[in-house]
Scaffold this motif. Structure first.
Motif, PDB file in Angstrom:
ATOM      1  N   ASP A   3       0.869  -1.177   0.000  1.00 21.84           N
ATOM      2  CA  ASP A   3       0.000   0.000   0.000  1.00 21.84           C
ATOM      3  C   ASP A   3       0.911   1.233   0.000  1.00 21.84           C
ATOM      4  OD1 ASP A   3      -1.592   2.199   0.808  1.00 21.84           O
ATOM      5  OD2 ASP A   3      -2.999   0.885   1.845  1.00 21.84           O
ATOM      6  N   PRO A   4       0.754   2.141  -0.967  1.00 16.15           N
ATOM      7  CA  PRO A   4       1.654   3.298  -1.036  1.00 16.15           C
ATOM      8  C   PRO A   4       1.594   4.192   0.207  1.00 16.15           C
ATOM      9  CG  PRO A   4      -0.203   3.545  -2.562  1.00 16.15           C
ATOM     10  CD  PRO A   4      -0.247   2.135  -2.054  1.00 16.15           C
ATOM     11  N   ASN A   5       0.520   4.038   0.986  1.00 13.36           N
ATOM     12  CA  ASN A   5       0.389   4.878   2.186  1.00 13.36           C
ATOM     13  C   ASN A   5       0.976   4.236   3.445  1.00 13.36           C
ATOM     14  OD1 ASN A   5      -1.102   7.154   1.114  1.00 13.36           O
ATOM     15  ND2 ASN A   5      -2.766   5.716   0.775  1.00 13.36           N
ATOM     16  N   ASP A   6       1.427   2.964   3.346  1.00 11.78           N
ATOM     17  CA  ASP A   6       1.818   2.213   4.540  1.00 11.78           C
ATOM     18  C   ASP A   6       2.824   2.912   5.456  1.00 11.78           C
ATOM     19  OD1 ASP A   6       0.059   0.167   4.396  1.00 11.78           O
ATOM     20  OD2 ASP A   6       1.468  -1.355   3.699  1.00 11.78           O
ATOM     21  N   ASP A   7       3.793   3.606   4.879  1.00  6.55           N
ATOM     22  CA  ASP A   7       4.829   4.218   5.716  1.00  6.55           C
ATOM     23  C   ASP A   7       4.442   5.584   6.264  1.00  6.55           C
ATOM     24  OD1 ASP A   7       6.547   2.104   5.600  1.00  6.55           O
ATOM     25  OD2 ASP A   7       7.634   2.824   3.838  1.00  6.55           O
ATOM     26  N   LYS A   8       3.271   6.075   5.870  1.00  7.20           N
ATOM     27  CA  LYS A   8       2.888   7.437   6.271  1.00  7.20           C
ATOM     28  C   LYS A   8       2.510   7.533   7.755  1.00  7.20           C
ATOM     29  CE  LYS A   8       1.021   9.112   1.840  1.00  7.20           C
ATOM     30  NZ  LYS A   8       1.526  10.432   1.537  1.00  7.20           N
ATOM     31  N   ASN A   9       2.639   8.749   8.273  1.00  3.36           N
ATOM     32  CA  ASN A   9       2.064   9.069   9.583  1.00  3.36           C
ATOM     33  C   ASN A   9       0.550   9.041   9.414  1.00  3.36           C
ATOM     34  OD1 ASN A   9       4.683   9.666  10.443  1.00  3.36           O
ATOM     35  ND2 ASN A   9       4.476  11.840   9.914  1.00  3.36           N
ATOM     36  N   VAL A  10      -0.171   9.009  10.538  1.00  2.00           N
ATOM     37  CA  VAL A  10      -1.633   9.005  10.425  1.00  2.00           C
ATOM     38  C   VAL A  10      -2.258  10.111  11.256  1.00  2.00           C
ATOM     39  CG1 VAL A  10      -1.895   6.544   9.921  1.00  2.00           C
ATOM     40  CG2 VAL A  10      -1.904   7.291  12.299  1.00  2.00           C
ATOM     41  N   ILE A  11      -3.459  10.491  10.839  1.00  2.00           N
ATOM     42  CA  ILE A  11      -4.305  11.352  11.673  1.00  2.00           C
ATOM     43  C   ILE A  11      -5.516  10.501  12.053  1.00  2.00           C
ATOM     44  CG2 ILE A  11      -5.836  13.362  11.641  1.00  2.00           C
ATOM     45  CD1 ILE A  11      -3.596  14.858  10.151  1.00  2.00           C
ATOM     46  N   VAL A  12      -5.777  10.423  13.353  1.00  2.00           N
ATOM     47  CA  VAL A  12      -6.855   9.568  13.878  1.00  2.00           C
ATOM     48  C   VAL A  12      -7.932  10.458  14.486  1.00  2.00           C
ATOM     49  CG1 VAL A  12      -7.407   7.621  15.411  1.00  2.00           C
ATOM     50  CG2 VAL A  12      -5.104   7.813  14.440  1.00  2.00           C
ATOM     51  N   GLU A  13      -9.184  10.142  14.178  1.00  2.00           N
ATOM     52  CA  GLU A  13     -10.315  10.870  14.763  1.00  2.00           C
ATOM     53  C   GLU A  13     -11.193   9.856  15.496  1.00  2.00           C
ATOM     54  OE1 GLU A  13     -12.314  12.830  11.522  1.00  2.00           O
ATOM     55  OE2 GLU A  13     -10.568  14.069  11.034  1.00  2.00           O
ATOM     56  N   ILE A  14     -11.433  10.087  16.770  1.00  2.00           N
ATOM     57  CA  ILE A  14     -12.315   9.200  17.553  1.00  2.00           C
ATOM     58  C   ILE A  14     -13.503  10.026  18.021  1.00  2.00           C
ATOM     59  CG2 ILE A  14     -12.500   7.620  19.527  1.00  2.00           C
ATOM     60  CD1 ILE A  14      -9.459   7.394  19.555  1.00  2.00           C
ATOM     61  N   ARG A  15     -14.694   9.487  17.812  1.00  2.00           N
ATOM     62  CA  ARG A  15     -15.902  10.205  18.246  1.00  2.00           C
ATOM     63  C   ARG A  15     -16.805   9.284  19.056  1.00  2.00           C
ATOM     64  NH1 ARG A  15     -14.752  12.068  13.218  1.00  2.00           N
ATOM     65  NH2 ARG A  15     -14.475  14.330  13.095  1.00  2.00           N
ATOM     66  N   GLY A  16     -17.324   9.796  20.167  1.00  2.00           N
ATOM     67  CA  GLY A  16     -18.341   9.059  20.912  1.00  2.00           C
ATOM     68  C   GLY A  16     -19.598   9.037  20.060  1.00  2.00           C
ATOM     69  N   ALA A  17     -20.150   7.862  19.805  1.00  2.00           N
ATOM     70  CA  ALA A  17     -21.335   7.767  18.935  1.00  2.00           C
ATOM     71  C   ALA A  17     -22.551   7.449  19.788  1.00  2.00           C
ATOM     72  CB  ALA A  17     -21.095   6.727  17.844  1.00  2.00           C
ATOM     73  N   ALA A  18     -23.156   6.242  19.578  1.00  6.76           N
ATOM     74  CA  ALA A  18     -24.367   5.893  20.331  1.00  6.76           C
ATOM     75  C   ALA A  18     -24.012   5.621  21.788  1.00  6.76           C
ATOM     76  CB  ALA A  18     -25.000   4.654  19.701  1.00  6.76           C
ATOM     77  N   GLY A  19     -24.742   6.249  22.704  1.00  6.11           N
ATOM     78  CA  GLY A  19     -24.520   5.952  24.117  1.00  6.11           C
ATOM     79  C   GLY A  19     -24.140   7.150  24.965  1.00  6.11           C
ATOM     80  N   GLY A  20     -24.198   8.358  24.406  1.00  2.00           N
ATOM     81  CA  GLY A  20     -24.006   9.576  25.207  1.00  2.00           C
ATOM     82  C   GLY A  20     -22.701   9.620  25.973  1.00  2.00           C
TER      83      GLY A  20
ATOM     84  N   GLU B 131       0.661  13.283  18.895  1.00  2.00           N
ATOM     85  CA  GLU B 131       0.456  14.720  19.072  1.00  2.00           C
ATOM     86  C   GLU B 131      -1.036  15.015  19.024  1.00  2.00           C
ATOM     87  OE1 GLU B 131       1.956  18.179  16.342  1.00  2.00           O
ATOM     88  OE2 GLU B 131       3.695  17.154  17.231  1.00  2.00           O
ATOM     89  N   LEU B 132      -1.562  15.543  20.116  1.00  2.00           N
ATOM     90  CA  LEU B 132      -2.985  15.890  20.182  1.00  2.00           C
ATOM     91  C   LEU B 132      -3.242  17.121  19.315  1.00  2.00           C
ATOM     92  CD1 LEU B 132      -5.688  15.177  21.643  1.00  2.00           C
ATOM     93  CD2 LEU B 132      -5.053  16.855  23.366  1.00  2.00           C
TER      94      LEU B 132
ATOM     95  N   ILE C 183      -8.986  14.391  18.058  1.00  2.00           N
ATOM     96  CA  ILE C 183      -8.219  14.240  16.814  1.00  2.00           C
ATOM     97  C   ILE C 183      -6.743  14.317  17.180  1.00  2.00           C
ATOM     98  CG2 ILE C 183      -7.750  15.210  14.516  1.00  2.00           C
ATOM     99  CD1 ILE C 183     -10.607  16.464  14.688  1.00  2.00           C
ATOM    100  N   PHE C 184      -5.983  13.330  16.739  1.00  2.00           N
ATOM    101  CA  PHE C 184      -4.551  13.325  17.073  1.00  2.00           C
ATOM    102  C   PHE C 184      -3.749  12.733  15.924  1.00  2.00           C
ATOM    103  CE2 PHE C 184      -6.571   9.527  18.622  1.00  2.00           C
ATOM    104  CZ  PHE C 184      -5.679   8.480  18.439  1.00  2.00           C
ATOM    105  N   GLN C 185      -2.459  13.044  15.951  1.00  2.00           N
ATOM    106  CA  GLN C 185      -1.567  12.567  14.901  1.00  2.00           C
ATOM    107  C   GLN C 185      -0.621  11.530  15.504  1.00  2.00           C
ATOM    108  OE1 GLN C 185       1.185  15.524  13.463  1.00  2.00           O
ATOM    109  NE2 GLN C 185       1.441  14.531  11.497  1.00  2.00           N
ATOM    110  N   ILE C 186      -0.358  10.457  14.757  1.00  2.00           N
ATOM    111  CA  ILE C 186       0.660   9.490  15.178  1.00  2.00           C
ATOM    112  C   ILE C 186       1.782   9.586  14.162  1.00  2.00           C
ATOM    113  CG2 ILE C 186       1.228   7.058  15.566  1.00  2.00           C
ATOM    114  CD1 ILE C 186      -1.615   6.579  16.475  1.00  2.00           C
ATOM    115  N   ILE C 187       2.971   9.900  14.671  1.00  2.00           N
ATOM    116  CA  ILE C 187       4.131  10.108  13.805  1.00  2.00           C
ATOM    117  C   ILE C 187       5.099   8.947  14.000  1.00  2.00           C
ATOM    118  CG2 ILE C 187       6.072  11.673  13.302  1.00  2.00           C
ATOM    119  CD1 ILE C 187       4.156  13.815  14.845  1.00  2.00           C
ATOM    120  N   GLY C 188       5.356   8.216  12.932  1.00  2.00           N
ATOM    121  CA  GLY C 188       6.301   7.095  13.043  1.00  2.00           C
ATOM    122  C   GLY C 188       6.256   6.220  11.809  1.00  2.00           C
ATOM    123  N   LYS C 189       7.360   5.594  11.519  1.00  2.00           N
ATOM    124  CA  LYS C 189       7.459   4.780  10.305  1.00  2.00           C
ATOM    125  C   LYS C 189       6.480   3.606  10.370  1.00  2.00           C
ATOM    126  CE  LYS C 189      10.877   2.607   7.305  1.00  2.00           C
ATOM    127  NZ  LYS C 189      10.222   3.050   6.078  1.00  2.00           N
TER     128      LYS C 189
END
Length: 258
Positions: free
Chosen positions: A6-23, A49-50, A65-71
């Motif tokens: 996958d050409p994106n495999d080595d990239k850093n990521v941005i992760v978004e977590i949201r509380g959904a059903a359940g308040g 990094e937050l 929303i946070f970033q994970i930096i690493g190979k």
């Protein structure tokens, strides 16, 4: 046979977590997932990094929303996109009943400027005062930044940086990544047609995993894997699950002769 990477495999990521059903309970679970990924990132030698967080009164995250930096961050984190379901007795529940809540996770490969060029004429930048939990103002200067990409309507906000400038940079980074992710998903949909991988489509509404606290059980529904060590998993020990998902994806690609 060499499998395509996958050409994106080595990239850093941005992760978004949201509380959904359940308040409130979903928001608390979102903060548990954030902690799980932070600890997993530590174990991999990655940096977290937050970028932006919206908390509730109990200290849970309505959104983080946070970033994970690493190979290789994307190669391992990409399987986490989807709906995560928790079954447990909330601390707020006096009757001892088990509640089911969900939080959604979106993992996107970080887009660099070479991937997506954002023109100044295509964005609108708004500044506002950042706010902490419970609505107190963190500072009275307008350091929080909201950037809107006019052609797509995609919006990114950042209020965790030390200055308006660093918040603008981070918001643009999130914006670029969201646009890249939208284009990537459109491309994949075009080529995938009817094909749906066993490891899941990465659709954020699709339930991918259940965390059952009373039985100390974690089940990944895509590959039918169940592990009975919920405490370790919540502590960031998810490598076993990640490895099993990676193998399942590779086996499927070989089967398809891709």
């Amino acid at each position: 046979m060499l499998l395509p990477k996958d050409p994106n495999d080595d990239k850093n990521v941005i992760v978004e977590i949201r509380g959904a059903a359940g308040g409130d309970e979903a928001a608390l679970f979102a903060s548990d997932l954030y902690r799980m990924y932070t600890r997993y990132a530590d174990s991999q030698g990655w940096k977290v990094e937050l970028m932006d967080a919206n908390t509730n009164d109990l200290g849970g995250f309505k959104e983080v929303i946070f970033q994970i930096i690493g190979k290789g961050a994307y190669s391992k984190m990409k399987f986490e996109s989807g709906a995560h379901r928790v079954q447990r007795i909330p601390t707020t529940e006096s009757g001892g009943r088990i509640h089911t809540s969900t939080s959604t996770v979106a993992v996107m490969p970080e887009a660099e400027e070479v991937d997506i060029e954002i023109l100044d004429k295509d964005i609108r930048v708004d500044t506002f005062c950042s706010s902490g939990a419970g609505g107190q103002s963190v500072n009275t200067t307008k350091s929080a930044v909201r950037v809107t990409h006019i052609p797509t309507g995609i919006v990114a906000t950042c209020q965790d940086g030390k200055s308006q400038n660093s918040n603008k940079e981070k918001a643009l980074q999130v914006l670029r990544t969201r646009i890249y992710d939208m284009m990537r998903q459109e491309e994949e949909a075009k080529y995938a047609g009817e094909r749906k991988s066993k490891v899941g489509t990465g659709d954020r509404s699709e339930r991918i995993r259940t965390y059952n606290f009373p039985q100390s059980r974690v089940t990944d529904h895509r590959i039918g894997l169940t592990v009975h060590k919920l405490d370790q998993v919540m502590n960031g020990e998810i490598e076993e699950i990640v490895s099993a998902l990676t193998l399942a994806e590779q086996a499927e690609m070989m089967e398809k002769g891709e």
